[in-house]
Scaffold this motif. Structure first.
Motif, PDB file in Angstrom:
ATOM      1  N   TRP A  35       9.661   4.751  -4.091  1.00 56.57           N
ATOM      2  CA  TRP A  35       9.758   3.354  -3.687  1.00 56.57           C
ATOM      3  C   TRP A  35       8.374   2.762  -3.481  1.00 56.57           C
ATOM      4  O   TRP A  35       8.077   1.660  -3.939  1.00 56.57           O
ATOM      5  N   LEU A  36       7.558   3.532  -2.794  1.00 58.25           N
ATOM      6  CA  LEU A  36       6.228   3.040  -2.481  1.00 58.25           C
ATOM      7  C   LEU A  36       5.360   3.004  -3.734  1.00 58.25           C
ATOM      8  O   LEU A  36       4.633   2.041  -3.973  1.00 58.25           O
ATOM      9  N   PHE A  72      -5.159   0.598  -2.110  1.00 56.80           N
ATOM     10  CA  PHE A  72      -4.044   0.823  -3.024  1.00 56.80           C
ATOM     11  C   PHE A  72      -4.302   2.063  -3.868  1.00 56.80           C
ATOM     12  O   PHE A  72      -3.380   2.820  -4.161  1.00 56.80           O
ATOM     13  N   TYR A  73      -5.560   2.243  -4.239  1.00 59.20           N
ATOM     14  CA  TYR A  73      -5.896   3.409  -5.057  1.00 59.20           C
ATOM     15  C   TYR A  73      -5.568   4.696  -4.305  1.00 59.20           C
ATOM     16  O   TYR A  73      -5.026   5.640  -4.858  1.00 59.20           O
ATOM     17  N   ARG A  74      -5.912   4.702  -3.023  1.00 58.85           N
ATOM     18  CA  ARG A  74      -5.624   5.884  -2.211  1.00 58.85           C
ATOM     19  C   ARG A  74      -4.116   6.160  -2.192  1.00 58.85           C
ATOM     20  O   ARG A  74      -3.673   7.292  -2.367  1.00 58.85           O
ATOM     21  N   LEU A  75      -3.330   5.077  -1.996  1.00 51.39           N
ATOM     22  CA  LEU A  75      -1.879   5.260  -1.951  1.00 51.39           C
ATOM     23  C   LEU A  75      -1.326   5.743  -3.290  1.00 51.39           C
ATOM     24  O   LEU A  75      -0.342   6.465  -3.348  1.00 51.39           O
ATOM     25  N   LEU A  76      -2.013   5.331  -4.353  1.00 47.94           N
ATOM     26  CA  LEU A  76      -1.551   5.718  -5.682  1.00 47.94           C
ATOM     27  C   LEU A  76      -1.750   7.210  -5.918  1.00 47.94           C
ATOM     28  O   LEU A  76      -0.946   7.857  -6.574  1.00 47.94           O
ATOM     29  N   THR A  77      -2.832   7.736  -5.396  1.00 48.59           N
ATOM     30  CA  THR A  77      -3.169   9.118  -5.717  1.00 48.59           C
ATOM     31  C   THR A  77      -2.537  10.116  -4.750  1.00 48.59           C
ATOM     32  O   THR A  77      -2.360  11.276  -5.089  1.00 48.59           O
ATOM     33  N   ASP A  85       3.544   6.295   9.477  1.00 50.22           N
ATOM     34  CA  ASP A  85       4.965   6.345   9.159  1.00 50.22           C
ATOM     35  C   ASP A  85       5.234   5.786   7.763  1.00 50.22           C
ATOM     36  O   ASP A  85       4.802   4.668   7.441  1.00 50.22           O
ATOM     37  N   PRO A  86       5.942   6.516   6.933  1.00 45.45           N
ATOM     38  CA  PRO A  86       6.178   6.047   5.560  1.00 45.45           C
ATOM     39  C   PRO A  86       6.969   4.752   5.500  1.00 45.45           C
ATOM     40  O   PRO A  86       6.789   3.969   4.574  1.00 45.45           O
TER      41      PRO A  86
END
Lengths: 163, 964
Positions: free
Chosen positions: B233-234, B222-227, B193-194
């Motif tokens: 917001w995130l 964090f890298y995964r979330l960045l890409t 869930d975002p």
């Protein structure tokens, strides 16, 4: 994180105070006065950010927006994006607007617990948990419904008492 | 029952209260006070409705009016425990607004919170979570961690997202909670869930802000979330986290640079763009492309006419400035325009940037521009500008300033700004430049003269310190002055009485110096010009030494003094015998004889000088401040003595004018030689360089010195010579010190003796014998008091003698162009730096302690072992189905993730969580987990099983695989 959310009117009267860390009542009033002093000295066309190191400690900023007779002030530190918080103020005001149908200062004055409910749907413990105003309103209305359900019972009780 | 119904019927609601508050005529606080009484009664009601309405009203006036509601804390707890949601909600609101660490009922609410946390109604759990996030104490955190922990796995997004925020709050209150819950919190980074994801990343952002090192092991997450495509917001939070991690782990930059640039190129959200620019600034200082892009984008932001973007953009530029001044230079015009902005914040930011760009070449232009702005703008900004000009120019011992004539003129200009808050700093720099830069002294004097002549400055208290510096310069560098009389006039203008006594004292001392100088030069002038005339005279007065010869003698004496710094007693004796023959003589008569125009004007000058001093310094003898009084006496005494030597008031010419002139010249040149010594800067470490004499213990506790007080008498005796010579100077003015004479035999005499040793100057002599000739006071007692007795010349000589002693320290000073006390100045800077670093370390280690809390040391030896790596790499390939819980796996699992990331998307998550669990168990569970590594578990199972104590342990070595 967000340290506090304050809503003041243009006369410096607090309309909503929410600190995300425990603050004693006298200290709160002191802070309000200082914040108001800073804000009232700033013209409208200036930037919406003020360093607040001497009120809230180093690395803190006030992000504020002036709507009609009200200042909406968020106190933030370096973990928040200033422009993001500016958007969040917009989200808060939009949500209030939806809840109260054209929100004005009086709505906030008379419905302080409803305003708190809306705020709590957006921010918990100084962190943003919801940014979509429709979701916020949906959750807040759900809470209102649950409240009024019990309220209705109370009213019913009251009216029976009257008779 | 009936009463409760009546209560609830006639109770005023919150709305009534608010309405009343708006129309009240008796003053808000009185209105609230009257209501408070009502509320106090109502809140005790047994009817829940009445109670709740009362509580609601109380909460409202607490929030609006700052009314203390600690007394109602128990009622709040009662409301929280009510079964109706509406009541409960009002109770929770009251609690979260009014409870604090000192609230005593906090102990009572643990169970209530626990019950509500576990409620089936998600909004009830929400209430409890919200409340807990604010009022959590270590006790509450300890007891409720398991409950919040279980909510992290709740099926409802509403609860889960809040729980991940609250669990972090509990970490900060109860660090041991990290062990229990950190792993699951990290798992929330993979939540579907975002909202949960967003809340979790927000929490990690705060953690990274507090202690970035502890978050480095999570970089792959964090890298995964960045890409992956996410909402802004995130992404803002993720970029913020990388902004904090990159400076610590430069190896991350290779990986992160490209995604960051990608975001910068394509995002339309300015907030996100700005975050990226910030992250690039601090994290990718060597990444040319990224920097270029960031600066380009920053420029675009600054171009937009939005005060918010301008403010944030300038701040971002300021961050770029130290390493990439080119970026700042590119935006020069915007920055300079910022100085004129209506927004004080933007003005300040521009100012900082402009001063950051200053170099030796553009300093003069920049400062002129800034001063122009300063003089036009309001006080606070003006002060800000001046303060930063002063600090910038004096940085590194004036390393930017090449033209000191210009800089002194700037200081002079700055000194005229009336509301200046920098008087002290200007004072310091005036004196400092005078001491350090020899060449600029004439200019300095000219500036000081201007300041002293401007009598309006005497009305500006903020500038008093500047005036004090100007007065000091006038006295110290008077030799560059063309008109000493004018200086004395300026220094003695009647309005100096407006100044504080300490500064008046400086003025008076400067008058003394200027006076001596002008007396010296005129007398010398008289001698040089009047030489032929004198030679004529010498026929009449055979006895007198040829003047030129005499002058030579004096000069040689002076030189000797220069060298030795002390005059031997013999010399003094000689001088005194000379003085004995001294007689007053009228120069007026001499002038008549000689008819030399210059001589006459000199004479006039002297007359005027004496008049000036007498009329202006005279009143100061009765000044209430002892320092002023003393200096006034000195000055007046000296002036009188000189006057008697040079000018005869009665107009009776006595014989041998030349010898009296000689003596006057002798005295004056002697004093001149004393004041003429050059002063130099003193290193801040000068004191510490003085070797401590052997056997002297400075740190000794002096409490047990009581026994030494018995030899008071001895001390007194040894002290007396110092005071002897001062007998003559005790005029009527010393009335305040009279009582001390008796105390010699008092009980406190030993203390007094000690005190005298330090402050002897202000005390009367202990013995009354007058044996002035033999007792020359030691340096620390020296004072320049002036006698008002008839044997003036005698005393002046003595005075010269005394003054001489305090010229001694001056002699050691050097005369370089800009005197830099290399080690001294540098040391000062260095030591402050070192201190700061040490403090930073302390803070970060304290933070780490909080987050890592009680865990064993990270298994450093493991992680970097090459063979371990390869071993587990093969293992990793064997267990295609997730290897769990092994301390070493952290190393290779990451690598495997990288290598097979795309093909085994599903496994990636699992292995990554593995790496986390490894970090968690790294310390104490080392052996156990090693054993585990040989049994392959199913991922899901082991995740629940391995609830061994966990903690985030900063393990920079875990990352290499991710980076390679």
């Amino acid at each position: 994180m967000i340290h506090a959310v304050l809503v003041l009117n243009t006369q410096g009267k607090p309309r909503l105070i929410k600190f995300y860390y425990p603050v004693r009542a006298e200290k709160q009033q002191d802070i309000i006065r200082n914040v108001y002093k800073v804000l009232s000295s700033r013209a409208d066309h200036l930037s919406n950010f003020v360093e607040a190191a001497d009120i809230f400690g180093s690395e803190t900023k006030l992000v504020y927006k002036h709507f009609a007779t009200l200042y909406f002030v968020f106190v933030i530190d370096n973990a928040e994006s200033e422009l993001g918080i500016l958007d969040l103020i917009q989200v808060l005001v939009e949500s209030l607007d939806r809840c109260f149908k054209n929100v004005c200062e009086l709505d906030i004055v008379f419905n302080f617990n409803k305003v708190h409910t809306v705020l709590d749907e957006i921010i918990v413990g100084g962190h943003v948990v919801e940014t979509s105003s429709s979701e916020i309103v949906k959750a807040a209305e759900e809470v209102f419904k649950q409240e009024s359900f019990t309220d209705m019972i109370a009213i019913a009780l009251k009216s029976t008492g009257k008779r | 029952m009936a009463s409760t119904i009546m209560e609830s019927l006639f109770q005023r609601t919150l709305e009534d209260l608010v309405k009343g508050l708006r129309v009240q005529m008796i003053g808000e606080s009185r209105y609230i006070a009257s209501h408070l009484e009502e509320i106090r009664k109502e809140i005790k009601s047994t009817d829940p409705h009445t109670k709740i309405v009362a509580l609601q009203k109380l909460t409202y006036i607490h929030m609006i009016g700052g009314i203390d509601m600690d007394w109602a804390a128990f009622h709040v707890v009662e409301a929280m425990s009510m079964s109706k949601f509406a009541h409960k909600k009002i109770g929770y609101l009251a609690a979260s607004l009014s409870f604090h660490d000192g609230t005593d009922v906090l102990l009572l609410i643990t169970n209530q919170l626990r019950k509500d946390l576990g409620s089936n109604n998600e909004y009830e759990s929400g209430l409890a979570l919200e409340c807990l996030s604010i009022i959590a104490t270590p006790d509450l955190a300890q007891q409720l961690t398991p409950d919040v922990f279980s909510l992290l796995a709740s099926g409802r997004v509403y609860v889960r997202s809040r729980a991940s925020v609250v669990i972090f709050k509990l970490f900060t209150k109860y660090p041991d909670a990290v062990r229990i819950a950190c792993k699951r919190l990290v798992e929330k980074l993979e939540d579907t869930d975002p909202k949960v994801l967003s809340a979790t990343i927000s929490v990690f952002c705060e953690m990274a802000l507090k202690d970035p090192a502890s978050c480095i092991p999570l970089a792959p997450e964090f890298y995964r979330l960045l890409t992956e495509p996410r909402d802004n917001w995130l992404l803002i939070k993720v970029v913020k986290i990388f902004g904090l991690l990159l400076p610590l782990e430069p190896r991350l930059s290779r990986k992160v640079a490209e995604p960051l640039c990608e975001i910068m190129r394509h995002t339309t959200a300015k907030s996100l763009l700005l975050e990226c620019i910030r992250a690039v600034t601090v994290g990718l200082p060597d990444h040319g492309e990224g920097l270029k892009l960031a600066v380009q984008k920053l420029k675009e932001l600054l171009m937009e006419n939005d005060p918010n973007l301008k403010y944030l953009g300038l701040q971002a530029l300021a961050a770029l400035m130290p390493a990439h001044s080119w970026a700042v230079a590119e935006n020069k015009s915007i920055i300079i325009r910022g100085l004129n902005d209506d927004d004080y914040n933007i003005q300040l930011a521009s100012l900082q940037l402009i001063l950051g760009m200053v170099s030796e070449d553009n300093l003069i232009d920049t400062v002129h521009v800034l001063l122009q702005y300063a003089e036009r703008s309001e006080v606070s900004f003006c002060n800000e500008v001046i303060g930063s000009i002063l600090t910038t120019c004096s940085r590194g011992v004036y390393e930017l300033v090449s033209d000191f004539t210009w800089y002194t003129s700037i200081l002079g200009r700055v000194s005229r700004i009336r509301d200046s808050a920098h008087g002290k700093e200007i004072e310091r720099q005036f004196v400092d430049i005078g001491l350090r830069v020899k060449e600029v002294r004439p200019d300095l004097l000219a500036v000081a003269r201007g300041i002293l002549l401007d009598s309006t400055l005497l009305e500006c208290p903020p500038l008093y310190r500047v005036l004090s510096a100007a007065a000091w310069i006038a006295g110290e560098y008077v030799e560059f002055s063309h008109n000493a009389i004018e200086l004395i006039e300026a220094l003695l203008q009647p309005r100096i009485r407006l100044l504080p006594p300490a500064i008046q004292a400086v003025y008076l001392h400067s008058v003394l110096k200027v006076f001596i100088y002008s007396a010296y030069t005129s007398l010398k002038g008289v001698y040089n010009e009047g030489l032929p005339a004198e030679q004529l005279f010498s026929e009449k007065d055979e006895e007198s030494t040829p003047l030129s010869q005499h002058l030579l003698l004096i000069e040689s004496e002076v030189k000797e003094v220069d060298k030795a710094g002390i005059v031997s007693e013999e010399q003094l004796e000689v001088n005194m015998t000379d003085d004995a023959s001294m007689h007053s003589i009228s120069i007026d008569s001499q002038k008549d004889i000689m008819e030399g125009p210059s001589l006459g004007s000199e004479c006039e000058q002297f007359k005027r000088l004496f008049e000036l001093i007498e009329s202006n310094v005279g009143p100061m003898i009765e000044h209430s401040d002892v320092e002023v009084q003393e200096r006034a006496c000195n000055l007046l005494g000296l002036a009188k003595a000189l006057k008697e030597a040079l000018i005869i008031s009665e107009g009776i010419p006595v014989f041998s004018q030349s010898s009296s002139m000689d003596n006057a010249l002798e005295i004056v040149s002697f004093l001149r030689s004393v004041f003429g010594k050059e002063l130099g800067p003193v290193s801040a470490f000068a004191q510490s360089r003085v070797a401590v004499p052997e056997g002297l213990v400075l740190m000794k506790n002096l409490d047990n010195l009581d026994g030494m007080f018995c030899d008071d008498e001895v001390k007194e005796k040894s002290l007396t010579p110092e005071f002897k010579t001062r007998e003559w100077e005790v005029g009527p003015k010393s009335a305040e010190s009279a009582p001390d004479t008796d105390s010699k035999h008092g009980e406190s005499s030993s203390l007094l003796a000690q005190h005298r040793q330090r402050h002897g100057t202000y005390y009367l002599p202990v013995e009354k014998d007058i044996t002035a000739e033999n007792g020359y006071p030691p340096p620390q007692i020296v004072q320049q008091d002036i006698p008002s007795t008839s044997s003036a010349a005698d005393d002046i000589m003595k005075l010269a003698e005394q003054s001489l002693t305090w010229s001694k320290p001056r002699q050691t000073k050097q005369r370089p162009v800009i005197v830099r006390l290399d080690d001294g100045d540098e040391d000062l800077i260095l030591s402050s730096k070192v201190k700061r670093d040490a403090k930073d370390n302390l803070i970060s280690s304290a933070l780490k302690d909080v987050l890592v809390s009680g865990k064993g040391k990270p298994s450093m030896k493991f992680t970097s072992k090459e063979d371990g790596k390869s071993l587990f790499r093969s293992q990793q390939h064997d267990h295609n189905a997730v290897v769990e819980v092994n301390s070493n796996v952290s190393v290779n699992s990451e690598e495997a993730t990288k290598k097979s990331g795309k093909r085994h998307g599903k496994h990636r998550h699992k292995t990554r969580s593995t790496s986390m669990s490894i970090k968690d168990t790294a310390g104490p569970c080392l052996n156990q987990s090693q054993g585990d590594s040989h049994n392959s578990h199913s991922g899901q199972k082991s995740r629940h099983k391995s609830r061994t104590p966990t903690a985030i342990i900063p393990q920079p070595d875990v990352i290499p695989d991710f980076l390679s």
